[in-house]
Design an enzyme around this catalytic site. Structure first.
Site, PDB file in Angstrom:
ATOM      1  N   TRP A 174       0.829  -1.215   0.000  1.00  0.00           N
ATOM      2  CA  TRP A 174       0.000   0.000   0.000  1.00  0.00           C
ATOM      3  C   TRP A 174       0.854   1.251   0.000  1.00  0.00           C
ATOM      4  CZ3 TRP A 174      -1.743   2.739   4.923  1.00  0.00           C
ATOM      5  CH2 TRP A 174      -0.795   2.574   5.946  1.00  0.00           C
ATOM      6  N   ASP A 175       2.157   1.080   0.308  1.00  0.00           N
ATOM      7  CA  ASP A 175       3.103   2.197   0.325  1.00  0.00           C
ATOM      8  C   ASP A 175       2.967   3.043  -0.941  1.00  0.00           C
ATOM      9  OD1 ASP A 175       3.890   0.073   2.017  1.00  0.00           O
ATOM     10  OD2 ASP A 175       5.965   0.746   2.064  1.00  0.00           O
ATOM     11  N   LYS A 187       2.583   0.721  16.246  1.00  0.00           N
ATOM     12  CA  LYS A 187       3.784   0.685  15.419  1.00  0.00           C
ATOM     13  C   LYS A 187       3.906   1.964  14.602  1.00  0.00           C
ATOM     14  CE  LYS A 187       6.009  -1.955  11.738  1.00  0.00           C
ATOM     15  NZ  LYS A 187       5.917  -3.056  10.786  1.00  0.00           N
ATOM     16  N   GLN A 188       2.795   2.415  14.033  1.00  0.00           N
ATOM     17  CA  GLN A 188       2.873   3.532  13.098  1.00  0.00           C
ATOM     18  C   GLN A 188       1.541   4.270  13.067  1.00  0.00           C
ATOM     19  OE1 GLN A 188       3.140   0.088  10.324  1.00  0.00           O
ATOM     20  NE2 GLN A 188       2.712   1.658   8.781  1.00  0.00           N
ATOM     21  N   ASP A 192      13.942  48.633  17.218  1.00  0.00           N
ATOM     22  CA  ASP A 192      14.881  48.116  18.210  1.00  0.00           C
ATOM     23  C   ASP A 192      16.201  47.922  17.450  1.00  0.00           C
ATOM     24  OD1 ASP A 192      16.000  46.749  20.412  1.00  0.00           O
ATOM     25  OD2 ASP A 192      15.458  44.838  19.496  1.00  0.00           O
ATOM     26  N   LEU A 193      17.310  47.763  18.153  1.00  0.00           N
ATOM     27  CA  LEU A 193      18.594  47.688  17.449  1.00  0.00           C
ATOM     28  C   LEU A 193      19.044  46.237  17.219  1.00  0.00           C
ATOM     29  CD1 LEU A 193      21.063  49.221  16.332  1.00  0.00           C
ATOM     30  CD2 LEU A 193      22.031  49.170  18.626  1.00  0.00           C
ATOM     31  N   ASP A 194      19.329  45.553  18.330  1.00  0.00           N
ATOM     32  CA  ASP A 194      19.924  44.226  18.192  1.00  0.00           C
ATOM     33  C   ASP A 194      18.887  43.215  17.736  1.00  0.00           C
ATOM     34  OD1 ASP A 194      22.042  42.637  18.155  1.00  0.00           O
ATOM     35  OD2 ASP A 194      22.259  42.401  20.319  1.00  0.00           O
ATOM     36  N   THR A 252      24.403  41.457  16.986  1.00  0.00           N
ATOM     37  CA  THR A 252      25.680  41.493  17.700  1.00  0.00           C
ATOM     38  C   THR A 252      25.896  40.233  18.545  1.00  0.00           C
ATOM     39  OG1 THR A 252      24.689  42.680  19.539  1.00  0.00           O
ATOM     40  CG2 THR A 252      25.709  44.020  17.817  1.00  0.00           C
ATOM     41  N   LYS A 270      22.312  31.615  25.843  1.00  0.00           N
ATOM     42  CA  LYS A 270      21.275  32.479  25.267  1.00  0.00           C
ATOM     43  C   LYS A 270      20.275  32.924  26.333  1.00  0.00           C
ATOM     44  CE  LYS A 270      22.092  31.986  20.616  1.00  0.00           C
ATOM     45  NZ  LYS A 270      21.906  31.172  19.438  1.00  0.00           N
ATOM     46  N   SER A 298      16.096  51.552  21.853  1.00  0.00           N
ATOM     47  CA  SER A 298      16.899  50.394  22.243  1.00  0.00           C
ATOM     48  C   SER A 298      17.465  50.568  23.637  1.00  0.00           C
ATOM     49  CB  SER A 298      18.041  50.241  21.232  1.00  0.00           C
ATOM     50  OG  SER A 298      19.099  49.536  21.809  1.00  0.00           O
ATOM     51  N   ALA A 299      17.693  49.455  24.312  1.00  0.00           N
ATOM     52  CA  ALA A 299      18.246  49.497  25.662  1.00  0.00           C
ATOM     53  C   ALA A 299      19.762  49.622  25.623  1.00  0.00           C
ATOM     54  CB  ALA A 299      17.860  48.231  26.403  1.00  0.00           C
ATOM     55  N   LYS A 355      12.561  47.261  28.977  1.00  0.00           N
ATOM     56  CA  LYS A 355      11.410  46.618  28.346  1.00  0.00           C
ATOM     57  C   LYS A 355      11.087  45.388  29.190  1.00  0.00           C
ATOM     58  CE  LYS A 355      13.236  47.950  23.811  1.00  0.00           C
ATOM     59  NZ  LYS A 355      13.923  47.518  22.608  1.00  0.00           N
ATOM     60  N   GLU A 388      10.409  44.914  16.511  1.00  0.00           N
ATOM     61  CA  GLU A 388      11.056  44.297  17.669  1.00  0.00           C
ATOM     62  C   GLU A 388      11.327  42.817  17.444  1.00  0.00           C
ATOM     63  OE1 GLU A 388      12.319  43.931  20.480  1.00  0.00           O
ATOM     64  OE2 GLU A 388      12.328  45.931  21.328  1.00  0.00           O
ATOM     65  N   ASP A 389      12.410  42.307  18.002  1.00  0.00           N
ATOM     66  CA  ASP A 389      12.690  40.867  17.846  1.00  0.00           C
ATOM     67  C   ASP A 389      12.503  40.100  19.150  1.00  0.00           C
ATOM     68  OD1 ASP A 389      15.001  41.950  19.113  1.00  0.00           O
ATOM     69  OD2 ASP A 389      16.056  40.100  18.563  1.00  0.00           O
TER      70      ASP A 389
HETATM   71  C1  BGC Z   1       4.848  -1.453   7.593  1.00  0.00           C
HETATM   72  C2  BGC Z   1       3.825  -1.501   6.476  1.00  0.00           C
HETATM   73  C3  BGC Z   1       4.529  -1.306   5.175  1.00  0.00           C
HETATM   74  C4  BGC Z   1       5.644  -2.307   4.990  1.00  0.00           C
HETATM   75  C5  BGC Z   1       6.441  -2.050   3.743  1.00  0.00           C
HETATM   76  C6  BGC Z   1       5.917  -2.476   7.337  1.00  0.00           C
HETATM   77  O1  BGC Z   1       6.891  -2.390   8.313  1.00  0.00           O
HETATM   78  O2  BGC Z   1       4.241  -1.702   8.830  1.00  0.00           O
HETATM   79  O3  BGC Z   1       2.861  -0.517   6.677  1.00  0.00           O
HETATM   80  O4  BGC Z   1       3.636  -1.441   4.129  1.00  0.00           O
HETATM   81  O5  BGC Z   1       6.518  -2.217   6.088  1.00  0.00           O
HETATM   82  O6  BGC Z   1       7.028  -0.797   3.753  1.00  0.00           O
END
Ligand code: BGC
Length: 973
Positions: free
Chosen positions: A324-325, A580-581, A775-777, A783, A811, A880-881, A911, A935-936
């Protein structure tokens, strides 16, 4: 810079990673980024698209062709391979603009001499069967060279061997290696021709090897060329051997430069229609361009019988299978830049419909159940036992094949997207409609009618999150099935109207049902999980909330073997809420128009911490949705992670004992999506192209070409403004809408501009102002670096190094505290008295540095803007300060442009107190509301507002939230 990827040392442990990283290819074949002397142990491979083979009962996978670029240099009896002799210098690089791979290796040889070897190669984008190489040798001392080069038939296989009956021979100066695949008995032929203008050549025809020997003279450069051609029984009716012979001769006749030129011309054209330019962020630019490169080298531009495998053409990993990728992660890139290739990808699904029908039938369903892992025939290459348990070595039952039913809906989604983008509805008549109906029929037969709840449900599936198999009512799956049914009905209306004969034929083919009436009825009673009214969260599947709540860190701490699989029956994640994703969040991205910002944000915040990103498909989705909800900086790290995955090689290499390395085209496509559909905010639904940019902090603008409905446009996108330019030769017009405003038609040759409403109001305010107070800086000059240089000089005097990274810690920190941090870094301790002296010293150094300031230090656009303001009669003041303000303005040679200077010597309150700006306004003789403050700093913005003045913030919108307008610098005005 951003067109080249390179490294300057040879590291044996990076051979596999670099084989992926330095890939070249042309959609017909992929050539791994290995070095010329490498063989199968180093995973050298020329992987062929669409040619699969099954050896014994092992997994079916793509076939690698014999490698005709194989070359080893021998000097005075010693093989100069990086594997055998440590090089004195080594560079490997990929030039993305022309898709040329290069290496330059320097070897130490006898008598302190050095031999420099270069090899350059490309896989022709002009002649898809041809590869060509140019080689040089240069030695600083006289030496004896023997070059062995030819066709290496010992190919790398994961589940081979796939080639048998290997034969090598010489025909008319051409070396030939032929073989046949085991399962389908398809011939494979590789031809090689070399062009040496020197040396004595011996041919070992049986091994397809040439040996060229000569005495190299010190200081001379020896250059030679190699040409190769690859053909298989899938290509045409003709004998592959004859085709290869003819092609290699034609290549050699044309010569290297001509071939390279033709190849480069096509690449130039490809880049013209696909390159995305990011202003302000070189790292993102390089990574995105590289991702696009990866997509271009694997795109099937000429064939509709192949699609793009999950690991591209980088080898045989994942069985060279198409997932499905392609539809969900890669197709969008092609839709926007190369619709012809997008069409090929969709035609591949049409050609593999029979395989999908066989799979549905095998499981007892109607219609088409597409292969989770699809190869040439569309039959499923996915096995029931895809992963071995690392502890027992036993195969684990996984349900990717049986239960990821969303694949059929993904295919339908892809076809419909293609149609929306291109308007090419002929694809429906050419088989697209049949695919759509068969998928809808499959879901009709798969669905369960719940009589209690009186609705159709989809039970026992695995969604994108593969760690939770066999769940009920996965929100993503149900939403996509719902879409499939809708598309089936829309396609019917379209077909009936425009292709009545095709419609009639399909209607009769499916007259026994289920067909449109059933789809309609199912749609009316179909269940799609919705956001909870209180929490706004969409439950990923029924009873997901019943799973164990555990942090990702805690889950990871339970891991015993770093390769153990977290899903499956006994995987660690299975019983928990860790995914997982991207799953629900991916659904929200696909159907972004259907959900509110609040819902998207709530689900992003809920699911992100629970997502392992164990698939390279995951992070880009979080980047997309972050951009969609107006928080691009949340999304930025996910974008970078996605865009760099094949550059760093930092992706999962093993699942169980299964090697899954290679390139990651879905991530490459995901990086493009995050940049263009996410940050640049382009969304086309077939009617209106909406542009709602949400650029990450460092991005000033994005520029790209797009193709919509057959017309070409150039988009220039910045935070406050979008410009759309239509090509002169467009044949149609497209509606564009920027920043949620009214759509406007962009006709051929026209240019449209959209301005963000906030920006518009602010511009009006800027046009009306009578006084400007700066403002300057950070506004006029920066600087900060002089503070750093002063600290660094102090550290150097104390004998330690103080880097820019260290400086980050200073900073926004006071002078004395900064000194403490610095001393802590250096591991030094001093008395208070000594420390005061040091702080004084640092200040002296600082003043010394700024006394050397000159005009060149002005921030971009400052001088020009000041001049324009004066031209318009706007009064100008500094607020500026800094106690050194007058001195600095003088150094910068702009003091004369200011009507008044109010600095740290003239006011007593810092400020955010408004004193400084009120004094400046008074000095200009103006009312506060007639002045605008630039102003920044957050405190400065607050001071301006407290003075009752509109404020233009310079810097990051998230930080300068109170400002009326935020810009990156005065150059933007
Ligand atoms: C992912 C799938 C994907 C496949 C191929 C798997 O690890 O879970 O979603 O299609 O890898 O990339």
């Amino acid at each position: 810079m951003s067109w080249t990827v390179s490294e300057h040392s040879f590291e044996p442990e990076r051979i596999t990673t670099n084989g992926n990283k330095y890939m070249t290819g042309n959609g017909y074949m992929g050539c791994r980024g290995t070095l010329e002397e490498f063989g199968k142990e180093q995973l050298a491979a020329v992987t062929l698209a669409g040619l699969y083979d099954k050896a014994g009962d092992k997994w079916r996978e793509p076939v690698n062709a014999p490698n005709a670029l194989f070359t080893v240099i021998n000097c005075d009896g010693q093989d100069l391979s990086v594997l055998a002799a440590e090089p004195a210098a080594h560079t490997q690089s990929l030039e993305l603009r022309q898709a040329v791979h290069r290496r330059e290796t320097v070897f130490g040889i006898r008598d302190g001499g050095q031999l420099t070897y270069t090899a350059e190669r490309f896989v022709s984008m002009d002649q898809l069967h041809v590869l060509a190489g140019r080689f040089t040798l240069h030695s600083t001392v006289d030496c004896r060279i023997v070059i062995r080069t030819g066709i290496d038939s010992e190919v790398w296989d994961i589940n081979g061997p796939h080639l048998s009956g290997q034969q090598s021979r010489m025909r008319e100066e051409v070396l030939l290696a032929t073989a046949v695949t085991g399962e389908l008995q398809l011939p494979v032929a590789v031809a090689e021709q070399a062009d040496f203008g020197f040396g004595r050549q011996e041919i070992d025809a049986e091994r397809a090897l040439r040996t060229v020997s000569f005495d190299a003279k010190a200081g001379e450069t020896y250059e030679w060329y190699k040409y190769a051609a690859v053909f298989t029984g899938l290509d045409s009716g003709e004998e592959p051997e004859e085709c290869a012979l003819r092609a290699v001769r034609a290549a050699a006749d044309a010569g290297y430069s001509e071939l390279l030129e033709a190849h480069s011309r096509i690449w130039e054209e490809r880049w013209l229609r696909s390159d995305v330019r990011i202003e302000g962020d070189d790292k993102a630019q390089s990574a995105l361009r590289y991702s696009i490169y990866q997509l271009l080298i694997i795109a099937p531009t000429e064939s509709e019988k192949v699609s793009i495998p999950a690991r591209g053409l980088s080898g045989q990993v994942y069985k060279g299978a198409v997932f499905w990728d392609t539809e969900m992660f890669m197709l969008p890139f092609f839709l926007h830049s190369d619709p012809a290739t997008a069409r090929n990808l969709m035609m591949y699904r049409i050609h593999t419909l029979d395989g999908a029908r066989r799979k549905a039938a095998e499981y007892g369903y109607l219609g088409a159940f597409y292969a989770w892992e699809s190869q040439d025939s569309g039959d499923d290459a996915c096995t029931l036992f895809n992963v071995n348990d690392v502890f027992t070595g036993r195969p684990m039952r996984t349900y990717f094949r049986d239960k990821q039913v969303h694949i059929s809906a993904d295919v339908v989604h892809g076809i419909w997207q293609y149609l929306q983008f291109t308007g090419d509805d002929a694809i429906l008549a050419e088989g697209g409609a049949e695919v759509i109906y068969e998928c809808a029929r499959f879901f009709y037969s798969y669905a369960y009618y719940n009589p209690v709840k009186q609705r159709y449900e989809i039970l026992d599936v695995t969604g994108p999150d593969e760690y939770h198999e066999r769940v009920n009512n996965n929100a993503f799956t149900n939403a996509l099935v719902h879409e499939t049914l809708e598309i089936a009905l829309k396609a019917a209306a379209l077909l009936e109207d425009k292709y009545p004969a095709v419609y009639a034929e399909l209607a009769s083919q499916f007259s026994g049902g289920p067909f449109l009436a059933e789809f309609k009825e199912m749609l009316e009673h179909f269940y799609v999980p919705q956001p909870d009214p209180d929490t706004l969260i969409i439950e990923q599947f029924d009873r997901y909330y019943q799973l164990e709540e555990v942090t990702l860190a805690e889950l990871k701490s339970r891991i015993i073997n770093k390769h153990e699989y977290l899903g499956g029956g006994s995987g660690l994640a299975t019983t928990t809420r860790i995914l997982k994703q991207a799953d629900v969040v991916l659904m929200l991205n696909l159907f972004k128009g259907k959900f509110s910002k609040e819902v998207k944000q709530a689900n992003w915040e809920f699911y992100e911490p629970r997502t392992e990103h164990g698939s390279s498909l995951s992070p880009c989705i979080y980047a997309l949705v972050a951009a969609d909800i107006g928080s691009p900086d949340w999304g930025y790290p996910y974008f970078m992670r996605t865009a760099t995955v094949d550059l760093t090689g930092e992706a999962k290499q093993y699942v169980g004992d299964l090697y899954i390395g290679g390139t990651h085209p879905a991530a490459n496509g995901g990086a493009w999506m995050a940049a263009v559909l996410g940050f640049a905010g382009l969304h086309f639904d077939g009617g209106i192209a909406a542009l709602n940019p949400a650029l990450p902090e460092s991005w000033q603008s994005v520029e790209l070409p797009v193709r919509l409905r057959g017309s070409s446009f150039r988009l220039q996108i910045s935070r406050g403004r979008v410009t759309v330019t239509a090509a002169e030769d467009n044949s149609g017009a497209v509606l564009f809408a920027g920043f949620g405003g009214e759509p406007e038609l962009c006709r051929p040759g026209a240019q449209l501009q959209f301005t963000a409403p906030a920006r518009e109001a602010a511009e009006q305010m800027l046009n009306n102002m009578k006084g400007a107070i700066f403002d300057l800086d950070g506004v006029i000059v920066d600087t900060a670096k002089y503070h750093y240089l002063a600290w660094r000089a102090l550290a150097a005097e104390l004998g330690f190094e103080f880097t820019e990274a260290h400086n980050e810690r200073l900073k926004g920190v006071s002078r004395m505290r900064s000194l403490d941090i610095l001393l802590e870094i250096g591991g030094r301790e001093f008395s208070d008295e000594e420390k005061h002296a040091m702080a004084e010293k640092k200040n002296r150094l600082y003043v010394e540095y700024i006394s050397r300031l000159d005009q060149s230090e002005l921030l971009p656009g400052v001088k020009d803007y000041l001049h324009r303001l004066r031209g318009r009669g706007v009064a100008i003041a500094l607020g500026s300060a800094s106690k050194n303000a007058e001195f600095i303005l003088d150094k910068l040679n702009i003091a004369g442009l200011f009507d008044a200077v109010i600095d740290g010597n003239k006011v007593s309150r810092a400020k955010p107190d408004p004193e400084v700006f009120l004094a400046a306004g008074a000095a200009l003789g103006l009312q506060p509301q007639d002045c605008i403050v630039f102003e920044d700093a957050e405190a400065g913005v607050a001071a301006g507002k407290a003075a009752g003045m509109p404020v233009v913030g310079i810097g990051k919108p998230e930080i300068l939230q109170e400002a009326d307008l935020v810009i990156a610098g005065l150059h933007e005005l």
